[in-house]
Scaffold this motif. Structure first.
Motif, PDB file in Angstrom:
ATOM      1  N   THR A 145      44.953  23.098  36.715  1.00 34.52           N
ATOM      2  CA  THR A 145      46.342  22.307  37.113  1.00 34.52           C
ATOM      3  C   THR A 145      47.447  23.322  36.811  1.00 34.52           C
ATOM      4  OG1 THR A 145      45.281  20.304  36.781  1.00 34.52           O
ATOM      5  CG2 THR A 145      47.768  20.509  37.015  1.00 34.52           C
ATOM      6  N   VAL A 146      47.577  23.964  35.753  1.00 28.30           N
ATOM      7  CA  VAL A 146      48.669  24.606  35.193  1.00 28.30           C
ATOM      8  C   VAL A 146      48.525  26.052  35.629  1.00 28.30           C
ATOM      9  CG1 VAL A 146      50.030  25.634  33.221  1.00 28.30           C
ATOM     10  CG2 VAL A 146      48.665  23.431  33.089  1.00 28.30           C
ATOM     11  N   LYS A 147      47.303  26.695  36.033  1.00 25.17           N
ATOM     12  CA  LYS A 147      47.312  28.033  36.223  1.00 25.17           C
ATOM     13  C   LYS A 147      47.630  28.061  37.735  1.00 25.17           C
ATOM     14  CE  LYS A 147      42.884  29.844  36.408  1.00 25.17           C
ATOM     15  NZ  LYS A 147      41.687  30.517  35.549  1.00 25.17           N
ATOM     16  N   SER A 148      47.088  27.264  38.495  1.00 25.85           N
ATOM     17  CA  SER A 148      47.479  27.040  39.942  1.00 25.85           C
ATOM     18  C   SER A 148      49.301  27.199  40.091  1.00 25.85           C
ATOM     19  CB  SER A 148      47.047  25.851  40.575  1.00 25.85           C
ATOM     20  OG  SER A 148      45.655  26.046  40.698  1.00 25.85           O
ATOM     21  N   PHE A 149      49.843  26.303  39.163  1.00 23.12           N
ATOM     22  CA  PHE A 149      51.125  26.253  39.059  1.00 23.12           C
ATOM     23  C   PHE A 149      51.753  27.770  38.937  1.00 23.12           C
ATOM     24  CE2 PHE A 149      55.264  26.781  36.983  1.00 23.12           C
ATOM     25  CZ  PHE A 149      56.084  26.227  37.731  1.00 23.12           C
ATOM     26  N   TRP A 150      51.344  28.489  37.751  1.00 22.36           N
ATOM     27  CA  TRP A 150      52.011  29.630  37.584  1.00 22.36           C
ATOM     28  C   TRP A 150      51.748  30.896  38.593  1.00 22.36           C
ATOM     29  CZ3 TRP A 150      55.961  30.061  34.938  1.00 22.36           C
ATOM     30  CH2 TRP A 150      56.360  29.242  33.902  1.00 22.36           C
ATOM     31  N   ASN A 151      50.355  30.648  39.320  1.00 21.30           N
ATOM     32  CA  ASN A 151      49.970  31.544  40.212  1.00 21.30           C
ATOM     33  C   ASN A 151      50.764  31.547  41.520  1.00 21.30           C
ATOM     34  OD1 ASN A 151      47.875  32.793  38.583  1.00 21.30           O
ATOM     35  ND2 ASN A 151      46.204  31.405  39.865  1.00 21.30           N
ATOM     36  N   ALA A 153      54.036  30.011  41.452  1.00 24.23           N
ATOM     37  CA  ALA A 153      55.450  30.159  41.179  1.00 24.23           C
ATOM     38  C   ALA A 153      55.487  31.854  40.954  1.00 24.23           C
ATOM     39  CB  ALA A 153      55.868  29.658  39.631  1.00 24.23           C
ATOM     40  N   SER A 154      54.433  32.461  40.512  1.00 25.98           N
ATOM     41  CA  SER A 154      54.663  33.843  40.328  1.00 25.98           C
ATOM     42  C   SER A 154      54.540  34.560  41.644  1.00 25.98           C
ATOM     43  CB  SER A 154      53.613  34.477  39.543  1.00 25.98           C
ATOM     44  OG  SER A 154      53.380  33.745  38.264  1.00 25.98           O
ATOM     45  N   ALA A 155      53.734  34.024  42.500  1.00 26.21           N
ATOM     46  CA  ALA A 155      53.665  34.446  44.013  1.00 26.21           C
ATOM     47  C   ALA A 155      54.936  34.372  44.906  1.00 26.21           C
ATOM     48  CB  ALA A 155      52.651  33.932  44.852  1.00 26.21           C
ATOM     49  N   ALA A 156      55.705  33.251  44.672  1.00 30.06           N
ATOM     50  CA  ALA A 156      56.961  33.239  45.280  1.00 30.06           C
ATOM     51  C   ALA A 156      58.177  34.110  44.646  1.00 30.06           C
ATOM     52  CB  ALA A 156      57.547  31.684  45.058  1.00 30.06           C
ATOM     53  N   PHE A 157      57.781  34.302  43.263  1.00 27.33           N
ATOM     54  CA  PHE A 157      59.017  35.112  42.505  1.00 27.33           C
ATOM     55  C   PHE A 157      58.719  36.480  43.159  1.00 27.33           C
ATOM     56  CE2 PHE A 157      60.524  37.309  38.447  1.00 27.33           C
ATOM     57  CZ  PHE A 157      61.657  36.762  38.733  1.00 27.33           C
ATOM     58  N   ALA A 158      57.505  36.963  43.166  1.00 23.06           N
ATOM     59  CA  ALA A 158      57.061  38.366  43.438  1.00 23.06           C
ATOM     60  C   ALA A 158      57.571  38.701  45.077  1.00 23.06           C
ATOM     61  CB  ALA A 158      55.833  38.731  43.310  1.00 23.06           C
ATOM     62  N   GLU A 159      57.175  37.540  45.942  1.00 25.43           N
ATOM     63  CA  GLU A 159      57.523  37.826  47.439  1.00 25.43           C
ATOM     64  C   GLU A 159      59.000  38.063  47.488  1.00 25.43           C
ATOM     65  OE1 GLU A 159      55.633  34.153  49.238  1.00 25.43           O
ATOM     66  OE2 GLU A 159      53.578  35.292  48.913  1.00 25.43           O
ATOM     67  N   ALA A 160      60.098  37.464  46.747  1.00 27.43           N
ATOM     68  CA  ALA A 160      61.345  37.519  46.901  1.00 27.43           C
ATOM     69  C   ALA A 160      61.661  38.740  46.078  1.00 27.43           C
ATOM     70  CB  ALA A 160      61.946  36.253  46.034  1.00 27.43           C
ATOM     71  N   ALA A 161      60.914  39.481  45.165  1.00 28.89           N
ATOM     72  CA  ALA A 161      61.525  40.531  44.675  1.00 28.89           C
ATOM     73  C   ALA A 161      62.379  41.588  45.592  1.00 28.89           C
ATOM     74  CB  ALA A 161      60.339  41.504  44.077  1.00 28.89           C
ATOM     75  N   PHE A 177      47.626  47.742  32.560  1.00 26.28           N
ATOM     76  CA  PHE A 177      47.575  47.016  34.075  1.00 26.28           C
ATOM     77  C   PHE A 177      46.370  46.292  34.029  1.00 26.28           C
ATOM     78  CE2 PHE A 177      47.267  47.278  38.536  1.00 26.28           C
ATOM     79  CZ  PHE A 177      48.206  46.164  38.784  1.00 26.28           C
ATOM     80  N   THR A 178      46.201  44.974  33.495  1.00 29.04           N
ATOM     81  CA  THR A 178      44.876  44.325  33.313  1.00 29.04           C
ATOM     82  C   THR A 178      44.796  43.684  34.883  1.00 29.04           C
ATOM     83  OG1 THR A 178      45.346  43.920  31.208  1.00 29.04           O
ATOM     84  CG2 THR A 178      43.583  42.825  32.135  1.00 29.04           C
ATOM     85  N   PRO A 179      43.299  44.139  35.548  1.00 28.10           N
ATOM     86  CA  PRO A 179      43.249  43.542  36.764  1.00 28.10           C
ATOM     87  C   PRO A 179      43.309  42.064  36.809  1.00 28.10           C
ATOM     88  CG  PRO A 179      41.765  45.047  36.256  1.00 28.10           C
ATOM     89  CD  PRO A 179      42.242  44.950  35.196  1.00 28.10           C
ATOM     90  N   THR A 180      42.849  41.199  35.817  1.00 34.04           N
ATOM     91  CA  THR A 180      42.948  39.844  36.010  1.00 34.04           C
ATOM     92  C   THR A 180      44.063  39.082  35.577  1.00 34.04           C
ATOM     93  OG1 THR A 180      42.282  40.047  33.467  1.00 34.04           O
ATOM     94  CG2 THR A 180      40.462  39.421  35.162  1.00 34.04           C
ATOM     95  N   SER A 181      45.340  39.968  35.191  1.00 32.34           N
ATOM     96  CA  SER A 181      46.498  39.178  34.815  1.00 32.34           C
ATOM     97  C   SER A 181      47.071  38.827  36.274  1.00 32.34           C
ATOM     98  CB  SER A 181      47.342  40.077  34.254  1.00 32.34           C
ATOM     99  OG  SER A 181      47.676  41.236  35.036  1.00 32.34           O
ATOM    100  N   ILE A 182      48.126  37.867  35.891  1.00 34.28           N
ATOM    101  CA  ILE A 182      48.897  37.268  37.136  1.00 34.28           C
ATOM    102  C   ILE A 182      49.601  38.400  37.678  1.00 34.28           C
ATOM    103  CG2 ILE A 182      50.645  35.645  37.603  1.00 34.28           C
ATOM    104  CD1 ILE A 182      49.661  33.704  35.919  1.00 34.28           C
ATOM    105  N   GLU A 187      51.092  39.366  41.577  1.00 30.67           N
ATOM    106  CA  GLU A 187      52.530  39.653  41.801  1.00 30.67           C
ATOM    107  C   GLU A 187      52.422  41.022  42.628  1.00 30.67           C
ATOM    108  OE1 GLU A 187      54.786  37.308  38.454  1.00 30.67           O
ATOM    109  OE2 GLU A 187      54.166  39.001  37.688  1.00 30.67           O
ATOM    110  N   VAL A 188      51.893  42.088  42.006  1.00 30.29           N
ATOM    111  CA  VAL A 188      51.761  43.441  42.516  1.00 30.29           C
ATOM    112  C   VAL A 188      51.197  43.218  44.078  1.00 30.29           C
ATOM    113  CG1 VAL A 188      50.948  45.566  42.554  1.00 30.29           C
ATOM    114  CG2 VAL A 188      51.764  44.647  40.511  1.00 30.29           C
ATOM    115  N   LYS A 189      50.286  42.520  44.529  1.00 30.07           N
ATOM    116  CA  LYS A 189      50.040  42.177  45.728  1.00 30.07           C
ATOM    117  C   LYS A 189      50.906  41.785  46.755  1.00 30.07           C
ATOM    118  CE  LYS A 189      45.029  41.887  44.450  1.00 30.07           C
ATOM    119  NZ  LYS A 189      45.012  43.337  43.929  1.00 30.07           N
ATOM    120  N   ARG A 190      51.832  41.044  46.097  1.00 27.22           N
ATOM    121  CA  ARG A 190      52.864  40.530  46.930  1.00 27.22           C
ATOM    122  C   ARG A 190      54.350  41.290  47.191  1.00 27.22           C
ATOM    123  NH1 ARG A 190      49.268  37.018  45.749  1.00 27.22           N
ATOM    124  NH2 ARG A 190      48.637  35.228  47.103  1.00 27.22           N
ATOM    125  N   PHE A 191      54.518  42.173  46.490  1.00 31.09           N
ATOM    126  CA  PHE A 191      55.793  43.080  46.544  1.00 31.09           C
ATOM    127  C   PHE A 191      55.751  43.476  47.974  1.00 31.09           C
ATOM    128  CE2 PHE A 191      55.387  44.625  41.906  1.00 31.09           C
ATOM    129  CZ  PHE A 191      56.187  43.495  41.367  1.00 31.09           C
TER     130      PHE A 191
END
Ligand code: N1C
Length: 256
Positions: A145-151, A153-161, A177-182, A187-191
């Motif tokens: 539940t919480v992880k999905s929220f941060w994933n 929200a982080s995706a939206a924040f990165a897409e807007a960068a 630069f840890t592969p498993t981190s958000i 984020e990097v994938k959505r820049f």
């Protein structure tokens, strides 16, 4: 009698936990709107209702990221180009820094991130209640539940960068630069290189780390970026950042 008192105590506790989450979320929402002179078009009560719909009545391990789509669409905020700061494993120092001056904006400095930072919540199948205790741990399941929220929200924040973007990474761990981190996995994938000009990594280092901008994990980061983006990395001593945190009058550009 024992059964009845247990039931009363239990249901009362559950009622209170969801109720206080609601109070926290609404009061944080109102505080943010007051402090940031954010548009009063945001309706905090509505934000709570839309938030709740994402997970109430669901298995807490079965809330996919898109469950939060309506919430994200309700709280769309314009990005502040050239100020956006991403981070990984540097949460504490990053926020101590951004709290004192407004040269950078992290997700937690936006309405959505500010409201949810540090909170725990989940629902339960067949129940219309909200829980803040007894929820699964972060690594118990994929659609947490919480992880999905941060994933989400982080995706939206990165897409807007947009413009010149920064990221503060931790030079005191094995792989900054840890592969498993958000930051790495979402984020990097959505820049979007059409909106962004550059990415500057601030690598927070301590004397005995031996980590530098040459770290292999940072080479991996560079490889992941669109070649159109200008990449740079600056190693900054933790003590320098701390110095700047204790002298909030120092201009942003003079910190390092
Ligand atoms: O997995 P991470 O870091 O790389 O995630 C950080 C990255 C940031 O750039 C943020 O934009 O992802 C975003 N983000 C948050 O804004 C955020 N606020 C609070 C991700 N996670 C966030 N949290 C909590 O921190 C979240 O509950 C999770 O447990 C940590 C992730 O931190 P990390 O592993 O250091």
């Amino acid at each position: 009698i024992l059964a009845i008192s247990l039931w009363v105590a239990f249901s009362h506790k559950q009622y209170n936990s969801g109720d206080s989450l609601k109070e926290t979320i609404i009061s944080r929402c109102q505080t943010f709107i007051q402090n940031n002179r954010t548009s009063s078009a945001y309706d905090c009560q509505k934000i709570w209702t839309v938030f709740e719909q994402a997970f109430v009545g669901k298995d807490p391990c079965n809330v996919p990221t898109d469950a939060y789509d309506s919430l994200i669409n309700t709280i769309i905020q314009d990005p502040i180009c050239n100020k956006m700061l991403f981070w990984s494993k540097t949460k504490h120092i990053v926020h101590e820094f951004t709290e004192k001056r407004n040269c950078f904006q992290t997700l937690e400095d936006t309405l959505l991130g500010y409201i949810m930072d540090g909170l725990t919540w989940c629902g339960k199948e067949g129940s219309n209640e909200t829980f803040t205790t007894g929820c699964p741990s972060w690594n118990d399941c994929v659609n947490h539940t919480v992880k999905s929220f941060w994933n989400r929200a982080s995706a939206a924040f990165a897409e807007a960068a947009c413009g010149d973007v920064s990221a503060m990474l931790n030079g005191s761990i094995a792989t900054p630069f840890t592969p498993t981190s958000i930051f790495a996995s979402i984020e990097v994938k959505r820049f979007n290189a059409d909106k962004m000009r550059s990415l500057t990594v601030f690598l927070v280092t301590q004397e005995n780390d031996g980590k530098s901008c040459d770290d292999p994990s940072l080479k991996n980061l560079q490889k992941e970026l669109d070649p159109k983006l200008k990449y740079s990395c600056v190693s900054v001593a933790k003590s320098t950042i701390q110095e700047c945190i204790s002298h909030p009058d120092t201009a942003c550009g003079a910190c390092w």
